[in-house]
Design an enzyme around this catalytic site. Structure first.
Site, PDB file in Angstrom:
ATOM      1  N   HIS A  97       0.844  -1.200   0.000  1.00  0.00           N
ATOM      2  CA  HIS A  97       0.000   0.000   0.000  1.00  0.00           C
ATOM      3  C   HIS A  97       0.871   1.240   0.000  1.00  0.00           C
ATOM      4  CE1 HIS A  97       0.652  -1.301   4.166  1.00  0.00           C
ATOM      5  NE2 HIS A  97       0.639  -0.024   4.502  1.00  0.00           N
ATOM      6  N   HIS A  99       0.811   5.171   1.090  1.00  0.00           N
ATOM      7  CA  HIS A  99       0.122   6.198   1.888  1.00  0.00           C
ATOM      8  C   HIS A  99       0.206   7.536   1.150  1.00  0.00           C
ATOM      9  CE1 HIS A  99       0.133   4.138   5.955  1.00  0.00           C
ATOM     10  NE2 HIS A  99       1.099   3.456   5.368  1.00  0.00           N
TER      11      HIS A  99
HETATM   12  P1  5GP Z   1       1.445   0.462   7.508  1.00  0.00           P
HETATM   13  O1  5GP Z   1       1.715   0.659   8.972  1.00  0.00           O
HETATM   14  O2  5GP Z   1       1.381  -1.025   7.155  1.00  0.00           O
HETATM   15  O3  5GP Z   1       2.337   1.228   6.596  1.00  0.00           O
HETATM   16  O4  5GP Z   1       0.000   1.072   7.258  1.00  0.00           O
HETATM   17  C1  5GP Z   1      -1.170   0.374   7.455  1.00  0.00           C
HETATM   18  C2  5GP Z   1      -2.270   1.380   7.559  1.00  0.00           C
HETATM   19  O5  5GP Z   1      -3.498   0.700   7.426  1.00  0.00           O
HETATM   20  C3  5GP Z   1      -2.324   2.128   8.895  1.00  0.00           C
HETATM   21  O6  5GP Z   1      -2.149   3.522   8.664  1.00  0.00           O
HETATM   22  C4  5GP Z   1      -3.691   1.784   9.460  1.00  0.00           C
HETATM   23  O7  5GP Z   1      -4.329   2.877  10.078  1.00  0.00           O
HETATM   24  C5  5GP Z   1      -4.457   1.340   8.229  1.00  0.00           C
HETATM   25  N1  5GP Z   1      -5.489   0.348   8.491  1.00  0.00           N
HETATM   26  C6  5GP Z   1      -5.352  -0.802   9.214  1.00  0.00           C
HETATM   27  N2  5GP Z   1      -6.506  -1.477   9.223  1.00  0.00           N
HETATM   28  C7  5GP Z   1      -7.398  -0.760   8.489  1.00  0.00           C
HETATM   29  C8  5GP Z   1      -8.775  -0.960   8.135  1.00  0.00           C
HETATM   30  O8  5GP Z   1      -9.426  -1.949   8.494  1.00  0.00           O
HETATM   31  N3  5GP Z   1      -9.346  -0.002   7.374  1.00  0.00           N
HETATM   32  C9  5GP Z   1      -8.680   1.097   6.948  1.00  0.00           C
HETATM   33  N4  5GP Z   1      -9.346   1.978   6.200  1.00  0.00           N
HETATM   34  N5  5GP Z   1      -7.377   1.321   7.255  1.00  0.00           N
HETATM   35  C10 5GP Z   1      -6.753   0.401   8.015  1.00  0.00           C
END
Ligand code: 5GP
Ligand code: ZN
Length: 131
Positions: A97, A99
């Site tokens: 993903h 951001h």
């Molecule tokens: P990472 O830490 O892997 O770079 O980012 C994962 C992101 O996914 C986090 O910013 C977190 O808030 C978001 N996230 C986790 N679970 C969910 C969900 O069920 N729905 C949405 N919309 N975002 C999520």
């Protein structure tokens, strides 16, 4: 397969901002800043480095297009585009993903700091890392 695959499959709801056959974009549940958005390939791949280049390009094309749209629509003054790879870099969902984090000013709710580490031998690093 993972929580983002569940969002793609419609098993978990999300506030979607864009969708096509390959890519989905939706609001991040945590909203580090207002408008914080995630862009993912619909087909699961673990992270940026593990994706095939078509997946990566499809995601980045949408990231650029949606990034411009969010900047214009929400009154942001800047934006981070970032993708965490593995836990050591803060990845918590193991589905690639990107951001999009709109920035409003230096004192808004997003803190990303680049602290210099010990001095590095750049000549040696260049030898080691040149592609
Ligand atoms: P990472 O830490 O892997 O770079 O980012 C994962 C992101 O996914 C986090 O910013 C977190 O808030 C978001 N996230 C986790 N679970 C969910 C969900 O069920 N729905 C949405 N919309 N975002 C999520
Ligand atoms: Zn997945």
């Amino acid at each position: 397969m993972c929580i983002f695959c569940d969002i793609v499959a419609g098993k978990i709801p999300a506030y979607k901002l864009y969708e096509d056959d390959e890519v989905l974009a939706f609001l991040d549940i945590s909203q580090v800043t207002k408008g914080h958005t995630l862009i993912i390939p619909k087909a699961h791949c673990d992270h940026f480095l593990a994706c095939d280049s078509e997946q990566m390009q499809a995601v980045m094309r949408v990231a650029q297009r949606l990034g411009k749209h969010i900047m214009e629509s929400i009154g942001a003054n800047g934006m981070h585009i970032l993708s965490n790879i593995h836990e050591a870099a803060g990845q918590s969902v193991p589905h690639f993903h990107v951001h999009l984090i709109p920035r409003y000013d230096e004192n808004d709710s997003c803190v990303i700091t680049f602290n210099p580490s010990e001095k590095q031998n750049l000549e040696q690093l260049q030898k080691q890392l040149t592609l």
